[in-house]
Design a protein around this motif. Sequence first.
Motif, short mmCIF file in Angstrom:
data_model
loop_
_atom_site.label_atom_id
_atom_site.label_comp_id
_atom_site.label_asym_id
_atom_site.label_seq_id
_atom_site.Cartn_x
_atom_site.Cartn_y
_atom_site.Cartn_z
N THR A 1 44.59 44.88 39.54
CA THR A 1 45.81 45.16 40.30
C THR A 1 45.58 46.29 41.30
OG1 THR A 1 47.24 44.39 38.51
CG2 THR A 1 48.23 45.89 40.11
N SER B 1 43.13 46.73 43.04
CA SER B 1 42.49 46.13 44.22
C SER B 1 43.28 44.94 44.75
CB SER B 1 41.07 45.68 43.86
OG SER B 1 40.29 46.76 43.39
N ARG B 2 44.51 44.78 44.26
CA ARG B 2 45.38 43.67 44.66
C ARG B 2 44.74 42.32 44.37
NH1 ARG B 2 49.58 45.45 47.79
NH2 ARG B 2 49.91 43.38 48.67
N TYR C 1 43.51 39.37 41.04
CA TYR C 1 44.10 38.74 39.86
C TYR C 1 43.10 37.77 39.25
CZ TYR C 1 47.60 36.04 37.19
OH TYR C 1 48.32 35.42 36.19
N PRO D 1 42.89 37.08 45.37
CA PRO D 1 43.98 37.97 45.79
C PRO D 1 45.23 37.71 44.94
CG PRO D 1 42.90 37.04 47.70
CD PRO D 1 42.32 36.34 46.51
N ARG D 2 45.89 38.77 44.54
CA ARG D 2 47.04 38.66 43.64
C ARG D 2 48.19 37.94 44.33
NH1 ARG D 2 47.79 40.93 38.90
NH2 ARG D 2 49.88 40.95 38.02
N ARG E 1 52.09 36.60 45.04
CA ARG E 1 53.47 37.02 44.82
C ARG E 1 54.16 35.92 44.03
NH1 ARG E 1 56.99 37.26 48.70
NH2 ARG E 1 58.14 39.09 48.00
N ASP F 1 59.92 40.67 43.72
CA ASP F 1 60.05 42.13 43.64
C ASP F 1 60.83 42.59 42.41
OD1 ASP F 1 58.76 42.36 46.15
OD2 ASP F 1 60.65 41.92 47.17
#
Length: 518
Positions: free
Chosen positions: A120, A122-123, A125, A248-249, A251, A359
């Motif tokens: 996380t 490093s953004r 997953y 990349p993580r 959303r 969010d």
Amino acid sequence: MHRIIARRARDASEPCVDRDPAIVASFLSDAAHVAGGFAAGVAFPQSEAEVASLVRNADRVLPVGAQSSLTGGATPRGELVLSTRALSSVGPVLSDGLPRDHTILVGAGVPLATLQTRLTASRLYYPPVPTFEGAFVGGTISTNAAGAATFKYGSTRPWVAGITVVLANGDVLDLRRGEVTASPDGIFEVELPSSGTIVIPVPTYRMPNVAKLSAGYYATPAMDLIDLFIGSEGTLGVIVEATLRVIPRPRRAVALIRCDDDAQAVAVTGALRGESLERRSAKGDGGAVSAIEYMDARALRVVPNDVFARAGVARPDGDSVLLMVQIEVELDDAAAFERLQDLLDSCDVSDEATIASPDDDRGQQKLLELREAVPASVNAVVAAAKARAHPDIEKTAGDMVVPFSRLAESIALYRQAFESRGLEYAIWGHVSDGNLHPNLIPRTLEDMTRGREAILEIARGVIGMDGAPLAEHGVGRSALKQRLLKELYGEDGIEQMRAVKRALDPDWKLAPGVLFSA
């Protein structure tokens, strides 16, 4: 190349074996809570060299991680327990320069939650996580673990780029995906520094083409040697570290949908799957579904009222089914939610979905806790029956997967098998993969006997649908699951697995009795 040269491990003194009864007692059962575990001791090696020394000198070894196994596979039966918890190194994230191509080197004893926390920052997953994030990396590789998001990301196997594994004689293999594949006549050759070359025959049974599978040794023509160890449940070697692919993580939003019955739930799931597959093929991933979870009315009835209250959700009535959907949203949240509502309208869903936006971490957690309360509540009911009715009562459940086209047929089979025997039951699971868990809710010891008969009937029906009765939890030492493995591949298939075991572990040293008997 179908041939690989093993290497000697670096010299090291054997780690101390702890025989303190209090320490040993904490390793005598796994999450299956099978009674009667006993061990010769417990060791906590901190390096490849210490693992190799321990394995080389021991008579019998049971490698364990977090002991979150639901099959008894991490419950010792007199072996020396090799805990991987001290193999806890986490390396830096590496990249070859491409935006979606990263890897990380981690020890076998790293919990998934720790790995995700590190990523996380490093953004990034790691996608193929099972439901329990306390599981260790090595254990998830050993069972080819899978979870909710298999629909989009697959099981553990394709995310493992490399492993270092200690063999039964203490030699070491460094396996990197793509470097060693089976020969045209279906063999691997491994040159051991201490004892010459061994030949490993690739089994010839046909594996079912399903979304997830944890059913003995992987086997397919021209297969990669690394895949033989992934899913082998610690019977062929001890994984000490792994190189994992990460992304990349994303959303993520979570939506909870009430459906009137099974038919509507299957229709909604099919529509969500279809739209998501279309978006992926068009390379427009935004708004695509990564996971859909199913909870039937019987499962929801045993969940306490306060769980629904915390989630801010009314308890469904009648035959209502809940679906929990994970949606990956790129930028335009409103457009994704509008598409979801349009799809629900097209399936005649009367209620609006309960949505926790990308969010709203707290809102998502409350909805996910509702999903987790289903198995926890059923397990509590089983434990109460065990205490009230008979000490031999235990969890009796299936881990079934079918091609999605056979999903409705499979649910009908599960219900018929229990109801024809007058049994209470509950069903939940990863419906986007066709993977559901029919669970007996026992009242008496006799219920458990008839429940096992029901699971066997279900397994045979699922195999007839080109599915598998061993999707994501493995086989372990469960007598029922070992029987299901035999139902899947036949006695000849089990003997082919034994031939692989004999080639790599002729003394039956590693995890004896796991998957099959000697």
